[in-house]
Design an enzyme around this catalytic site. Structure first.
Site, mmCIF file in Angstrom:
data_model
loop_
_atom_site.group_PDB
_atom_site.id
_atom_site.type_symbol
_atom_site.label_atom_id
_atom_site.label_comp_id
_atom_site.label_asym_id
_atom_site.label_seq_id
_atom_site.Cartn_x
_atom_site.Cartn_y
_atom_site.Cartn_z
ATOM 1 N N GLU A 160 -6.267 -7.052 -7.367
ATOM 2 C CA GLU A 160 -7.304 -6.078 -7.467
ATOM 3 C C GLU A 160 -8.804 -6.440 -7.927
ATOM 4 O O GLU A 160 -9.624 -5.969 -7.690
ATOM 5 C CB GLU A 160 -6.796 -4.944 -8.605
ATOM 6 C CG GLU A 160 -5.743 -4.035 -8.058
ATOM 7 C CD GLU A 160 -4.377 -4.353 -7.802
ATOM 8 O OE1 GLU A 160 -4.241 -5.642 -8.141
ATOM 9 O OE2 GLU A 160 -3.441 -3.535 -7.662
ATOM 10 N N ALA A 186 -2.842 0.233 -2.481
ATOM 11 C CA ALA A 186 -3.423 1.488 -2.279
ATOM 12 C C ALA A 186 -4.451 1.566 -1.011
ATOM 13 O O ALA A 186 -4.966 0.209 -0.814
ATOM 14 C CB ALA A 186 -4.207 1.867 -3.540
#
Ligand code: 3H9
Length: 680
Positions: A124, A62
């Site tokens: 992440e 992202a």
């Protein structure tokens, strides 16, 4: 600017994502990809589609810069849902690194073909997050719970060979990724990971929680990842996705993730220095000379050997140089024993090591780093010798932790080639490299040092010259407050526990015992009177006088039986006596005061360092303290943490300490005061 391109090759659609530098899944990319998929789905002439990326890598995830802003449709989960409904075989053709949302995108495809050098991972947790686009629900369905637990909580990527073994990819491409992916697409079926069952048990999650408890202490994300992975077993896919999304959204707005994202960008910003860019010339470094075969010198040498460079290590005698060689071999052997490198890699590295006792043996070195005794006169002598023998254009560096590098440079005829390369112990493990520029270091030499740091996989930060540079100058202030607190009535255990609970890897006194208390005592003995607080380090001096230098002597701030540490009652007595001698009154200290005295001392010094332009930015200081001394990454470094506390609060507390303890050390930095006013 268009970032998604579709090309039809016979009856296969090739979707190329081209969003430099790393194909992050920005809003524009998501929209265009969504449109492209819709078009292909409706086109009856197309039988399958391949998603491939242009540039150096598949999608790196992202777009981190979008976090914290209102989500724009289609969100990544929207796009994943659309991909799940896609009716034709969808193949991800992966090169470079498919990370985070990028890997999740590939997991939404029906098959994956990987370039032989590609990697995939869900990093992440390093940003204080969990995968938020189905990673925690799809990966365990594909590779089983145990392996998904490992990959998601460690954040470490795996290579193409391993990915193939685990069943993440069906084909490894050794030649032409696109051609291989297209030919794979021709015979492929539609295989949705969401329809698979998770192989695993709740017990595995619980066992894993115990396994990561120590290394993940204080962090939120790894434990949230465990919850989401548990949900992948206990809930239907659709509910698991909702659960994951909720956890992800909670984490995105947490102070932890903000701090970890701050460090991600800070680490990259630290490599950008005014006046230095891609056009700045750099020098080739193939051969490195290291002077000094102590723990530091050996650790430094290992960095270069492991990066494939030749190293000549110089010591004063045959015995000393042989001992250094042995030390290096032992360190490599332990890496082999732990499975970190192969026997062959160890041998290749050691073959590049040349043990020497004569300075002439350094005359071919492109870079020479001295790691001799921390004494300015000794170091100046080394620099004079190097000035005579080093080849023209060689870079000469010192690994000093505190001393004035301008003075070392001044004894040479090549001041622009001199700089500090300050490694942290153990030098082959600790990630930070302080690059210290003198008044005369050339941009070419600084640019080479940054390039070198990348080659040896260190995180570089540029510092100017001052006593202790950025890292140790700040640490001295923290050490001062810790020492004064003992005189004022706190115990060694109380100070250490408070800072451990704050998130530091260990307390100051445990660290001093490990490093050796004598090192600091010797260094301070050379300092001019009044340049440090003699009271704060008085217990240290008494301990060293008694031969109690820390772990290596079995006694220091703690007593040691093997590695087990125990309370040392002697400290209480010394502290009482010293407090009496210095006229310091003793009382119980609260955890809050201990924490604030140590941390606000760091922050205040950080601002002074910034004010004096020793550091180029506040975020550089955060990188230094997080990477050199383990300031908890989920607090983002002392300067970021100051913003979190509120700069006005920080200044008010420093002023209160000034009233209580005097303003010799507790004078707030004028830059801090200015920034606090601006923030009101
Ligand atoms: C995620 O995906 C969440 C999802 O699960 C769910 C969402 C709903 N975004 O490192 P480099 C920039 S979280 C924006 O120097 P390298 C970087 O700042 C994400 N920007 O290159 C730098 O900019 P600048 C999970 C990004 O070749 C430039 O790109 N993914 C992003 O040494 C070059 O970067 C990750 O955590 C990003 N995602 O290394 C992967 N990534 O030039 C993070 C990079 O202005 N990225 N930039 O300074 C990396 O690990 C490395 O960048 C990578 C390349 C290995 C890809």
């Amino acid at each position: 600017m268009t970032v998604v391109f579709t090309d039809i090759k016979n009856d296969i659609a090739v979707i190329t994502i081209d969003n430099p530098p790393v194909n992050a899944l920005s809003h524009a990319l998501r929209s265009e990809l969504s449109n492209a998929l819709e078009g292909i789905n409706n086109n009856t002439k197309i039988i399958a589609a391949v998603i491939i990326c242009a540039g150096r890598t598949f999608c790196a995830g992202a777009d981190i810069k979008e976090f914290g802003k209102p989500p724009l449709s289609p969100t990544l989960p929207d796009l994943m849902e659309q991909m799940d409904e896609f009716e034709k075989p969808l193949i991800a053709a992966i090169h470079g690194t498919a990370l985070g949302g990028g890997f999740e995108l590939a997991l939404c495809c029906h098959h994956r073909v990987m370039d032989v050098n590609a990697k995939v991972g869900l990093p992440e947790v390093n940003l204080g997050l969990i995968p938020g686009a189905g990673g925690t629900q799809r990966l365990p369905r594909l590779i089983g719970l145990a392996r998904a637990l490992q990959m998601i909580t460690s954040g470490k990527p795996i290579n193409a060979e391993k990915a193939k073994k685990l069943g993440i990819s069906e084909k490894v491409s050794e030649h032409n990724l696109l051609e291989d992916a297209i030919s794979f697409a021709k015979g492929a079926d539609v295989r949705r990971i969401r329809d698979l069952k998770v192989d695993g048990s709740t017990e595995e999650v619980e066992n894993f929680q115990n396994k990561i408890a120590r290394r993940s202490r204080g962090f939120l994300a790894p434990f949230a990842a465990l919850d989401a992975l548990k949900a992948s077993m206990e809930l239907p896919f659709e509910e698991g996705i909702v659960f994951e999304r909720e956890k992800f959204m909670e984490l995105v707005s947490s102070s932890h993730s903000k701090a970890q994202r701050h460090l991600f960008f800070a680490e990259r910003a630290a490599t950008k220095v005014d006046g230095i860019d891609k056009t700045t010339p750099t020098r080739k470094i193939n051969h490195v000379g290291v002077i000094g075969g102590g723990i530091m010198g050996c650790g430094i040498a290992i960095n270069f050997l492991s990066a494939g460079m030749a190293v000549s290590l110089l010591e004063i005698s045959n015995e000393a140089v042989a001992a250094a060689g042995e030390k290096i071999r032992n360190i490599y052997q332990s890496m082999v024993n732990k499975g970190r490198i192969s026997e062959e890699q160890m041998q290749t590295a050691i073959n590049q090591l040349n043990l020497i006792t004569d300075y002439d043996g350094l005359s071919n070195s492109d870079l020479i780093i001295e790691a001799v005794f921390e004494d300015l006169n000794v170091k100046k002598e080394v620099f004079r010798k190097l000035d005579n023998i080093a080849k023209e254009g060689a870079i000469i560096a010192t690994n000093t932790s505190f001393l004035d590098i301008n003075e070392m440079a001044n004894v040479t005829t090549r001041k622009s080639d001199i700089l500090g390369l300050h490694f942290f112990s153990p030098a082959h493990i600790m990630p930070l490299l302080e690059i210290v520029k003198t008044d005369d270091t050339s941009n070419e030499v600084i640019a080479t040092a940054f390039q070198l740091a990348k080659n040896i996989r260190k995180t570089p930060v540029l510092s100017g010259v001052c006593y202790g540079f950025i890292a140790n100058r700040m640490s001295s202030c923290y050490g001062r407050e810790a020492g004064l607190l003992l005189l004022e009535g706190a115990t060694v255990e109380q100070v250490d526990q408070t800072m451990f609970d704050f998130g530091m890897p260990m307390g100051m006194f445990t660290m001093l015992d490990m490093a050796g208390i004598d090192i600091g005592v010797m260094a301070r003995a050379k300092l001019p009177n009044g340049s440090y607080d003699e009271r704060a380090f008085s217990i240290h001096a008494v301990l060293v006088e008694k031969g109690h230098k820390g772990q290596k002597t079995g006694a220091g701030f703690y007593l040691y039986e093997g590695k087990e540490k125990k309370h040392n009652p002697e400290i209480d007595k010394i502290a009482e006596k010293m407090a009496h001698d210095f006229g310091i009154s003793r009382c119980r200290k609260t955890t809050k005061e201990i924490e604030e005295r140590c941390i606000l001392a760091l922050i205040n010094e950080g601002y002074k360092i910034l004010e004096e332009e020793i550091a180029l930015s506040a975020s550089d200081i955060d990188v230094v303290y997080a990477f050199a001394f383990g300031f908890p990454r989920y607090k983002g470094g002392p300067m970021h943490y100051a913003e979190h506390l509120g700069l006005k609060y920080v200044v008010d507390r420093i002023n209160e300490f000034a009233v209580q303890y005097g303003d010799r050390w507790w004078k707030p930095s004028s830059l801090l005061v200015k920034r606090a006013k601006e923030s009101e």
